[in-house]
Design a protein around this motif. Structure first.
Motif, mmCIF file in Angstrom:
data_model
loop_
_atom_site.group_PDB
_atom_site.id
_atom_site.type_symbol
_atom_site.label_atom_id
_atom_site.label_comp_id
_atom_site.label_asym_id
_atom_site.label_seq_id
_atom_site.Cartn_x
_atom_site.Cartn_y
_atom_site.Cartn_z
ATOM 1 N N LEU A 8 -53.098 77.423 75.941
ATOM 2 C CA LEU A 8 -54.517 77.248 75.466
ATOM 3 C C LEU A 8 -54.308 78.303 74.108
ATOM 4 C CD1 LEU A 8 -57.401 76.417 75.370
ATOM 5 C CD2 LEU A 8 -57.887 78.244 76.955
ATOM 6 N N GLU A 9 -53.790 79.581 74.269
ATOM 7 C CA GLU A 9 -53.747 80.481 73.245
ATOM 8 C C GLU A 9 -53.160 79.919 72.110
ATOM 9 O OE1 GLU A 9 -52.533 84.968 72.391
ATOM 10 O OE2 GLU A 9 -52.303 84.319 74.374
ATOM 11 N N THR A 10 -52.070 79.462 72.280
ATOM 12 C CA THR A 10 -51.203 78.738 71.193
ATOM 13 C C THR A 10 -51.887 77.717 70.679
ATOM 14 O OG1 THR A 10 -49.103 79.604 72.196
ATOM 15 C CG2 THR A 10 -49.013 77.783 70.511
ATOM 16 N N PHE A 11 -52.494 76.790 71.461
ATOM 17 C CA PHE A 11 -53.373 75.673 70.905
ATOM 18 C C PHE A 11 -54.566 76.289 69.945
ATOM 19 C CE2 PHE A 11 -57.263 73.035 71.457
ATOM 20 C CZ PHE A 11 -56.909 71.999 70.879
ATOM 21 N N ARG A 12 -55.209 77.495 70.192
ATOM 22 C CA ARG A 12 -56.161 77.850 69.160
ATOM 23 C C ARG A 12 -55.493 78.359 68.075
ATOM 24 N NH1 ARG A 12 -59.642 81.125 74.056
ATOM 25 N NH2 ARG A 12 -60.591 79.285 75.082
ATOM 26 N N LYS A 13 -54.577 78.965 68.049
ATOM 27 C CA LYS A 13 -53.879 79.670 66.996
ATOM 28 C C LYS A 13 -53.438 78.198 65.898
ATOM 29 C CE LYS A 13 -52.222 83.864 68.774
ATOM 30 N NZ LYS A 13 -51.035 84.716 69.159
ATOM 31 N N MET A 14 -52.919 77.537 66.374
ATOM 32 C CA MET A 14 -52.399 76.183 65.659
ATOM 33 C C MET A 14 -53.921 75.372 65.120
ATOM 34 S SD MET A 14 -49.492 74.962 68.181
ATOM 35 C CE MET A 14 -48.860 73.592 67.164
ATOM 36 N N GLU A 28 -43.191 87.260 60.581
ATOM 37 C CA GLU A 28 -43.448 85.728 60.403
ATOM 38 C C GLU A 28 -44.538 85.381 61.579
ATOM 39 O OE1 GLU A 28 -41.208 82.765 58.907
ATOM 40 O OE2 GLU A 28 -42.557 84.131 57.982
ATOM 41 N N THR A 29 -45.095 84.195 61.063
ATOM 42 C CA THR A 29 -46.424 83.814 61.996
ATOM 43 C C THR A 29 -45.965 83.389 63.430
ATOM 44 O OG1 THR A 29 -45.781 81.807 61.020
ATOM 45 C CG2 THR A 29 -47.588 83.080 59.752
ATOM 46 N N ASP A 30 -46.916 82.959 64.009
ATOM 47 C CA ASP A 30 -46.585 82.698 65.499
ATOM 48 C C ASP A 30 -46.041 81.538 65.636
ATOM 49 O OD1 ASP A 30 -47.969 83.241 68.313
ATOM 50 O OD2 ASP A 30 -48.199 80.796 67.949
ATOM 51 N N PHE A 31 -45.369 81.497 66.843
ATOM 52 C CA PHE A 31 -44.288 80.336 67.029
ATOM 53 C C PHE A 31 -44.906 78.993 66.690
ATOM 54 C CE2 PHE A 31 -42.291 77.299 69.853
ATOM 55 C CZ PHE A 31 -40.965 77.374 69.361
ATOM 56 N N GLY A 32 -46.139 78.808 67.146
ATOM 57 C CA GLY A 32 -46.835 77.441 67.315
ATOM 58 C C GLY A 32 -47.084 77.147 65.859
ATOM 59 N N VAL A 33 -47.669 78.172 64.939
ATOM 60 C CA VAL A 33 -47.996 78.184 63.535
ATOM 61 C C VAL A 33 -46.821 77.897 62.872
ATOM 62 C CG1 VAL A 33 -49.075 79.168 61.692
ATOM 63 C CG2 VAL A 33 -50.103 79.544 63.965
ATOM 64 N N ARG A 34 -45.816 78.422 62.977
ATOM 65 C CA ARG A 34 -44.572 78.386 62.243
ATOM 66 C C ARG A 34 -43.877 76.926 62.607
ATOM 67 N NH1 ARG A 34 -42.203 82.291 63.783
ATOM 68 N NH2 ARG A 34 -40.523 81.802 65.451
ATOM 69 N N SER A 35 -44.040 76.259 63.970
ATOM 70 C CA SER A 35 -43.702 75.009 64.037
ATOM 71 C C SER A 35 -44.412 74.044 63.246
ATOM 72 C CB SER A 35 -43.953 74.531 65.585
ATOM 73 O OG SER A 35 -43.025 75.601 66.214
ATOM 74 N N LEU A 36 -45.811 74.063 62.998
ATOM 75 C CA LEU A 36 -46.618 73.334 62.230
ATOM 76 C C LEU A 36 -45.999 73.341 60.735
ATOM 77 C CD1 LEU A 36 -50.238 73.726 63.386
ATOM 78 C CD2 LEU A 36 -48.855 71.866 63.937
ATOM 79 N N ARG A 37 -45.819 74.579 60.467
ATOM 80 C CA ARG A 37 -45.612 74.915 58.780
ATOM 81 C C ARG A 37 -44.104 74.204 58.556
ATOM 82 N NH1 ARG A 37 -44.053 80.677 57.754
ATOM 83 N NH2 ARG A 37 -41.897 79.886 58.382
ATOM 84 N N ASP A 38 -43.215 74.299 59.380
ATOM 85 C CA ASP A 38 -41.722 73.948 59.127
ATOM 86 C C ASP A 38 -41.465 72.423 59.599
ATOM 87 O OD1 ASP A 38 -41.538 76.507 57.973
ATOM 88 O OD2 ASP A 38 -40.425 77.318 59.706
ATOM 89 N N TYR A 39 -41.913 71.874 60.561
ATOM 90 C CA TYR A 39 -41.659 70.749 61.467
ATOM 91 C C TYR A 39 -42.614 69.533 61.380
ATOM 92 C CZ TYR A 39 -37.961 73.303 63.452
ATOM 93 O OH TYR A 39 -36.721 74.356 63.383
ATOM 94 N N LEU A 40 -43.771 69.778 60.720
ATOM 95 C CA LEU A 40 -45.009 68.879 60.612
ATOM 96 C C LEU A 40 -44.634 67.873 59.440
ATOM 97 C CD1 LEU A 40 -47.549 67.542 61.688
ATOM 98 C CD2 LEU A 40 -48.740 69.246 60.330
ATOM 99 N N THR A 41 -44.413 66.542 59.649
ATOM 100 C CA THR A 41 -44.057 65.641 58.724
ATOM 101 C C THR A 41 -45.075 64.518 58.796
ATOM 102 O OG1 THR A 41 -42.429 64.527 60.176
ATOM 103 C CG2 THR A 41 -41.683 66.362 58.746
#
Length: 626
Positions: free
Chosen positions: A234-240, A210-223
């Motif tokens: 910073l690293e998580t920010f770049r992946k997102m 499953e994708t990175d924690f930050g990417v998964r947060s965007l995929r499932d919780y972004l409304t």
């Protein structure tokens, strides 16, 4: 209402995501621990170990600690093969040793292995790609017929292969064809990479995580309500940012990096609200409270009026408390990610209108939930049952471990109960009588209790069974456990019953000959002297000398003749001696010397202080003095 998404990923051991509203109230929460990374959604190439027709399932080795459980109804037709011997109804079957691609549906729980499926699903931002299913659909949470028609007409314009299916997610409402097309192409490239890797490796093998924690947060919780996204790593920010650029470019403007020195969750005062997630009791605005108790069979939630009770109008108090509980229970289900069968015990209400309003309010509160929910009505006992889809482990299961002392029960034996149980165990070992000493290790409190309150009983055990008891307290001992070290007694050496014979005269392999005990003498006193003068008959055996080995030194010892041995071993009592009156002998009184200075003991020159005094002359009156 404006919502803000906060991603705390500074500490890789624990990454958290929270969504808050304008008032700072926690709406959504998710967490990931590095030591317990979720495997739900991961894709593996597995090997079928055994097919159980009775269970209608197969056990698959996918590389995990325990073999996965694959129901036969979740096996794609592409993996079914014709039977070789032509037996049965001729239907295709799954064979042992076959390699298939599987996906984890449910985590490993207790003694149960992971639940697997061969129907792969790749979730994206707006779509869910189904490579092995020939179907298409729209999320059930999209209830508006107008929205469903728009989405259906939009998907008809996208060319999807005949051997694949898709599901439009709730986030796909009011999206353009270009946005959905971009998400679909992203998922297709991902599936091709997985398929290519699976063809080049042998099972078991890990194919996709499953994708990175930050990417998964965007995929499932972004409304649509979220107007700002703050990330402190910073690293998580770049992946997102890379994910949004590929899937939803218009959301790049709301993604920002948090650079303040104050921790991001402290900045929005969320730590206390997060701490309440792990508590059993949750307070309500009306003064009441709810108790959430997860069990193995179901999750029970109890609603209580608490301080909000009004003795004048009990019905009104119950109605208001239940309305507050509806909103809070729906919120706690999302925050804790509770799934499975859930039973809620509302406060009893007599008015049926109040019951209907509570049901309606609870259904509305659950509409914000992303998981699929099946809801029933409030029964005559005030119970409401619902089933919530469980996608992963609960927040408490991820963050907490089972207590090693109470094993998750929340209870432990009292001091008296545990101490008496330990004493009974010590007593059971001591009464066996085979141990010379017992060394017992106990927790400090229990050891102190036994030594102070059972000292008399311990002394009796030591005296009665010849065992030494040593009791010590240890800080690392579990509350109701004990350890005993036993020392077995040594075997006693067998001693000969012939105590009158010297040890050196005992034979090594044989016992000395013994004559039978003579009958008691019943003769009169006049006949006894005459009998004593009668000579004793000697034995018929010839006297001979036998050499015996000395057990002490190993030297040969010459045994006496048999007639002498018989005399030595004779147990006949000799006749009593004649009665003679013994005259009394005068006893000289003891001389007491007092420890006094020299001036109290005058000594003549040349005399001796301790010289014996001359004995008095004997006279005829000496006997009369005694």
């Amino acid at each position: 209402m404006k919502h803000i998404m906060l991603v705390n990923a500074v500490h890789k051991e624990q990454m958290r995501m929270a969504t808050v509203d304008e008032k700072g109230k926690l709406i959504e929460f998710n967490i990931q621990m590095a030591v317990r990374e979720p495997i739900t959604g991961n894709i593996y190439k597995g090997k079928v170990l055994k097919v159980e027709r009775g269970l209608q399932a197969a056990f698959v080795d996918y590389g995990g600690v325990k073999d996965g459980f694959l129901p036969l109804r979740d096996v794609s037709p592409i993996y079914l093969k014709e039977p070789e011997n032509g037996s049965g109804s001729g239907r295709p079957v799954l064979k042992s040793g076959q390699e298939i691609i599987v996906q984890v549906v449910r985590e490993v729980t207790g003694n149960k292995g992971a639940l697997l499926t061969s129907y792969i699903s790749l979730p994206g931002r707006y779509l869910v790609l189904l490579p092995n299913k020939l179907c298409g659909g729209i999320s059930r949470k999209i209830e508006s017929e107008e929205d469903r028609k728009k989405i259906k007409s939009l998907m008809e314009q996208i060319k999807v292969p005949e051997d694949m299916g898709f599901i439009v997610r709730t986030a796909g409402i009011n999206r353009t064809k270009q946005e959905i097309q971009r998400d679909y192409q992203f998922l297709m490239r991902l599936w091709k990479d997985i398929k290519k890797k699976a063809d080049s490796v042998s099972a078991p093998y890990f194919l996709y995580q499953e994708t990175d924690f930050g990417v998964r947060s965007l995929r499932d919780y972004l409304t649509q309500e979220i107007e700002e996204i703050l990330v402190d790593d910073l690293e998580t920010f770049r992946k997102m940012r890379a994910y949004l650029k590929a899937v939803a470019p218009r959301h790049l403007r709301i993604l920002k990096q948090y650079k303040e020195k104050i921790p991001i969750f402290d900045r929005f005062e969320l730590e206390e609200q997060i701490r309440e997630i792990y508590q059993e009791r949750v307070e309500l605005k009306s003064g009441g409270y709810i108790i959430i108790n997860p069990t193995e069979a179901m999750i029970t939630i109890d609603v209580n009026s608490g301080r909000g009770s009004n003795k004048r109008n009990i019905e009104e108090t119950a109605f208001k408390t239940n309305l507050d509980a509806c909103e809070e229970i729906a919120r706690q289900l999302r925050l804790r990610d509770l799934g499975g069968l859930i039973v809620i015990d509302f406060i009893d209400m007599i008015d049926k209108k109040h019951v209907a309003e509570v049901e309606k309010a609870f259904k509305k509160a659950l509409s914000m939930d992303r998981s699929r929910i099946q809801l029933s009505r409030i029964s005559k006992f005030g119970l409401l049952e619902l089933s919530r889809q469980k996608k992963q482990s609960t927040i408490q299961e991820i963050s907490y471990i089972t207590c090693p002392y109470c094993k998750g029960s929340g209870l432990r034996p009292s001091l008296e109960y545990a101490s008496l149980g330990a004493f009974r165990t010590i007593e059971s070992e001591a009464v066996k009588g085979i141990y010379s000493e017992l060394k017992v290790s106990l927790p400090h409190e229990i050891a102190q209790y036994i030594l102070n309150n059972k000292r008399t009983e311990l002394f009796k055990l030591e005296s009665a069974f010849g065992v030494a008891l040593y009791i010590e307290g240890r800080a690392d001992m579990v509350w109701d456990k004990l350890e005993i070290q036993q020392s077995v007694k040594e075997r006693p050496v067998e001693v000969s019953a012939m105590q009158d014979v010297p040890l050196l005269q005992l034979a090594e392999d044989t016992e000395p000959d013994m004559e039978p005990e003579p009958e008691p003498d019943v003769r009169s006193d006049a006949e006894i002297p005459a009998a004593a003068e009668t000579p004793r008959k000697r034995g018929r055996r010839r006297p001979r000398h036998r050499k015996k080995k000395n057990p002490m030194g190993g030297f040969d010892i010459t045994m006496p003749p048999d007639d002498m041995l018989e005399e030595t071993l004779s147990f006949t009592e000799p006749p009593p001696p004649p009665r003679v009156q013994t005259p009394l002998i005068p006893v000289k009184p003891l001389k007491i010397i007092k420890a006094l200075p020299d001036e109290f003991y005058p000594v003549e020159p040349g005399g001796d202080l301790f010289a014996p005094e001359p004995e008095p002359e004997e006279t005829g009156d000496d006997q009369d003095k005694f």
